[in-house]
Design a protein around this motif. Sequence first.
Motif, PDB file in Angstrom:
ATOM      1  N   ILE A  17     -20.511   0.540  12.994  1.00 38.45           N
ATOM      2  CA  ILE A  17     -19.376   0.680  12.086  1.00 38.45           C
ATOM      3  C   ILE A  17     -19.023  -0.687  11.526  1.00 38.45           C
ATOM      4  CG2 ILE A  17     -18.389   2.743  13.187  1.00 38.45           C
ATOM      5  CD1 ILE A  17     -16.294   0.931  14.524  1.00 38.45           C
ATOM      6  N   VAL A  18     -18.438  -0.683  10.341  1.00 32.91           N
ATOM      7  CA  VAL A  18     -17.912  -1.891   9.719  1.00 32.91           C
ATOM      8  C   VAL A  18     -16.490  -1.563   9.294  1.00 32.91           C
ATOM      9  CG1 VAL A  18     -18.126  -3.519   7.809  1.00 32.91           C
ATOM     10  CG2 VAL A  18     -20.191  -2.629   8.916  1.00 32.91           C
ATOM     11  N   LEU A  19     -15.530  -2.371   9.745  1.00 31.77           N
ATOM     12  CA  LEU A  19     -14.124  -2.127   9.442  1.00 31.77           C
ATOM     13  C   LEU A  19     -13.684  -2.933   8.229  1.00 31.77           C
ATOM     14  CD1 LEU A  19     -12.641  -2.300  13.056  1.00 31.77           C
ATOM     15  CD2 LEU A  19     -13.479  -0.293  11.808  1.00 31.77           C
ATOM     16  N   GLU A  20     -12.821  -2.322   7.428  1.00 27.42           N
ATOM     17  CA  GLU A  20     -12.216  -2.994   6.285  1.00 27.42           C
ATOM     18  C   GLU A  20     -10.711  -2.764   6.324  1.00 27.42           C
ATOM     19  OE1 GLU A  20     -15.006  -2.894   2.498  1.00 27.42           O
ATOM     20  OE2 GLU A  20     -14.605  -0.883   3.245  1.00 27.42           O
ATOM     21  N   ASN A  21      -9.975  -3.740   5.807  1.00 29.35           N
ATOM     22  CA  ASN A  21      -8.519  -3.633   5.724  1.00 29.35           C
ATOM     23  C   ASN A  21      -8.125  -3.050   4.378  1.00 29.35           C
ATOM     24  OD1 ASN A  21      -8.177  -4.934   8.230  1.00 29.35           O
ATOM     25  ND2 ASN A  21      -8.455  -6.895   7.240  1.00 29.35           N
ATOM     26  N   TYR A  22      -7.202  -2.107   4.398  1.00 30.94           N
ATOM     27  CA  TYR A  22      -6.694  -1.498   3.173  1.00 30.94           C
ATOM     28  C   TYR A  22      -5.174  -1.539   3.176  1.00 30.94           C
ATOM     29  CZ  TYR A  22     -11.015   0.133   1.121  1.00 30.94           C
ATOM     30  OH  TYR A  22     -12.237   0.173   0.502  1.00 30.94           O
ATOM     31  N   ASP A  23      -4.612  -1.532   1.978  1.00 27.28           N
ATOM     32  CA  ASP A  23      -3.169  -1.584   1.758  1.00 27.28           C
ATOM     33  C   ASP A  23      -2.739  -0.271   1.109  1.00 27.28           C
ATOM     34  OD1 ASP A  23      -0.583  -2.069   0.775  1.00 27.28           O
ATOM     35  OD2 ASP A  23      -1.024  -4.189   0.439  1.00 27.28           O
ATOM     36  N   ASN A  24      -1.759   0.377   1.714  1.00 35.93           N
ATOM     37  CA  ASN A  24      -1.297   1.661   1.223  1.00 35.93           C
ATOM     38  C   ASN A  24       0.134   1.586   0.685  1.00 35.93           C
ATOM     39  OD1 ASN A  24      -1.579   4.441   0.739  1.00 35.93           O
ATOM     40  ND2 ASN A  24      -0.447   4.890   2.611  1.00 35.93           N
ATOM     41  N   CYS A  25       0.596   0.426   0.257  1.00 30.30           N
ATOM     42  CA  CYS A  25       1.975   0.297  -0.221  1.00 30.30           C
ATOM     43  C   CYS A  25       2.162   0.703  -1.683  1.00 30.30           C
ATOM     44  CB  CYS A  25       2.476  -1.134  -0.035  1.00 30.30           C
ATOM     45  SG  CYS A  25       3.128  -1.408   1.618  1.00 30.30           S
ATOM     46  N   GLY A  26       1.099   0.742  -2.464  1.00 33.58           N
ATOM     47  CA  GLY A  26       1.221   1.087  -3.877  1.00 33.58           C
ATOM     48  C   GLY A  26       0.979   2.558  -4.125  1.00 33.58           C
ATOM     49  N   ASP A  27       0.694   2.867  -5.375  1.00 35.06           N
ATOM     50  CA  ASP A  27       0.401   4.251  -5.745  1.00 35.06           C
ATOM     51  C   ASP A  27      -0.927   4.727  -5.173  1.00 35.06           C
ATOM     52  OD1 ASP A  27       2.746   4.426  -7.190  1.00 35.06           O
ATOM     53  OD2 ASP A  27       1.799   3.835  -9.082  1.00 35.06           O
ATOM     54  N   PHE A  28      -1.854   3.788  -4.958  1.00 33.27           N
ATOM     55  CA  PHE A  28      -3.180   4.118  -4.464  1.00 33.27           C
ATOM     56  C   PHE A  28      -3.523   3.208  -3.298  1.00 33.27           C
ATOM     57  CE2 PHE A  28      -3.140   4.941  -9.032  1.00 33.27           C
ATOM     58  CZ  PHE A  28      -3.451   6.297  -9.042  1.00 33.27           C
ATOM     59  N   ILE A  29      -4.357   3.687  -2.413  1.00 29.93           N
ATOM     60  CA  ILE A  29      -4.852   2.860  -1.319  1.00 29.93           C
ATOM     61  C   ILE A  29      -5.906   1.912  -1.901  1.00 29.93           C
ATOM     62  CG2 ILE A  29      -6.535   4.613  -0.637  1.00 29.93           C
ATOM     63  CD1 ILE A  29      -6.148   3.711   2.256  1.00 29.93           C
ATOM     64  N   ILE A  30      -5.758   0.603  -1.611  1.00 31.30           N
ATOM     65  CA  ILE A  30      -6.648  -0.399  -2.188  1.00 31.30           C
ATOM     66  C   ILE A  30      -7.110  -1.374  -1.112  1.00 31.30           C
ATOM     67  CG2 ILE A  30      -5.649  -0.275  -4.513  1.00 31.30           C
ATOM     68  CD1 ILE A  30      -4.078  -2.853  -3.823  1.00 31.30           C
ATOM     69  N   PRO A  31      -8.272  -2.003  -1.321  1.00 33.36           N
ATOM     70  CA  PRO A  31      -8.693  -3.055  -0.389  1.00 33.36           C
ATOM     71  C   PRO A  31      -7.620  -4.141  -0.343  1.00 33.36           C
ATOM     72  CG  PRO A  31     -10.494  -2.471  -1.835  1.00 33.36           C
ATOM     73  CD  PRO A  31      -9.273  -1.781  -2.370  1.00 33.36           C
ATOM     74  N   SER A  32      -7.408  -4.716   0.825  1.00 35.46           N
ATOM     75  CA  SER A  32      -6.295  -5.651   0.987  1.00 35.46           C
ATOM     76  C   SER A  32      -6.735  -7.095   0.887  1.00 35.46           C
ATOM     77  CB  SER A  32      -5.628  -5.435   2.331  1.00 35.46           C
ATOM     78  OG  SER A  32      -6.453  -5.943   3.351  1.00 35.46           O
ATOM     79  N   ALA A  33      -5.728  -7.914   0.652  1.00 35.49           N
ATOM     80  CA  ALA A  33      -5.895  -9.358   0.737  1.00 35.49           C
ATOM     81  C   ALA A  33      -5.631  -9.743   2.195  1.00 35.49           C
ATOM     82  CB  ALA A  33      -4.917 -10.035  -0.218  1.00 35.49           C
ATOM     83  N   ASP A  34      -5.145 -10.958   2.417  1.00 44.82           N
ATOM     84  CA  ASP A  34      -4.896 -11.410   3.783  1.00 44.82           C
ATOM     85  C   ASP A  34      -3.587 -10.905   4.366  1.00 44.82           C
ATOM     86  OD1 ASP A  34      -7.254 -12.808   3.739  1.00 44.82           O
ATOM     87  OD2 ASP A  34      -6.325 -14.675   3.112  1.00 44.82           O
ATOM     88  N   THR A  35      -2.660 -10.479   3.523  1.00 45.40           N
ATOM     89  CA  THR A  35      -1.343 -10.058   3.999  1.00 45.40           C
ATOM     90  C   THR A  35      -1.087  -8.613   3.611  1.00 45.40           C
ATOM     91  OG1 THR A  35      -0.545 -12.306   3.710  1.00 45.40           O
ATOM     92  CG2 THR A  35       1.111 -10.588   3.941  1.00 45.40           C
ATOM     93  N   ILE A  36      -0.646  -7.845   4.596  1.00 45.12           N
ATOM     94  CA  ILE A  36      -0.332  -6.443   4.356  1.00 45.12           C
ATOM     95  C   ILE A  36       0.988  -6.147   5.041  1.00 45.12           C
ATOM     96  CG2 ILE A  36      -1.055  -4.049   4.658  1.00 45.12           C
ATOM     97  CD1 ILE A  36      -3.893  -5.062   4.989  1.00 45.12           C
ATOM     98  N   GLY A  37       1.872  -5.431   4.356  1.00 46.43           N
ATOM     99  CA  GLY A  37       3.114  -5.005   4.989  1.00 46.43           C
ATOM    100  C   GLY A  37       2.813  -4.104   6.168  1.00 46.43           C
ATOM    101  N   ASP A  38       3.574  -4.243   7.242  1.00 48.49           N
ATOM    102  CA  ASP A  38       3.266  -3.506   8.468  1.00 48.49           C
ATOM    103  C   ASP A  38       3.353  -1.991   8.306  1.00 48.49           C
ATOM    104  OD1 ASP A  38       6.012  -3.114   8.441  1.00 48.49           O
ATOM    105  OD2 ASP A  38       6.372  -4.633   9.960  1.00 48.49           O
TER     106      ASP A  38
END
Length: 177
Positions: A32-53
């Motif tokens: 498996i390969v894990l990636e960080n995603y951000d779900n704070c906007g209208d769409f789930i997107i790949p994240s930068a270094d900071t994500i709201g908890d």
Amino acid sequence: MKSTVRWSVLVVALFFAASCQRGVITYNTNGIVLENYDNCGDFIIPSADTIGDSCYVIRINYQSDQTAFNGVNDNNTYEPGNLPTSIVIYSLQQFDSLHPAGSSLNSYFIAGPGLGSTAQDIVTEFAQTQDFYPTHDPDDLWLMKAPATTGVYSFVVRLDFNDGAVASDTTTVILDR
């Protein structure tokens, strides 16, 4: 003459019916390969270094013994040859007072956007996923509880499979509140 034509039509129809059946290619998940995603906007997107908890998602991308193939044969379907038997999600840092580093955080994650789901659903629903690619479709783990303090957290996801294979990866993300 009419019976000869009927037999010819029947033979041609059976030939086409038999040639339309899809073959099945069995693949075995081996990583498996894990990636960080951000779900704070209208769409789930790949994240930068900071994500709201309250927005953090771990995407699990699967690798298989068939992943190296660049093309997918539309004449075939793909099915898993090995199935996960367990999943464990943990942090390398203390998450809160009840979860020191290395303890299971499965109860804090859900599988995808289903609010009634659990992390275990990734294991129990693995075989039912329709798949037309030589590896399993990605799964998402949504964090539903904030850590006790802000900072850098490294999450580990480990999947054990019924053939003895173990797939594990670690991701780092800064949770910002």
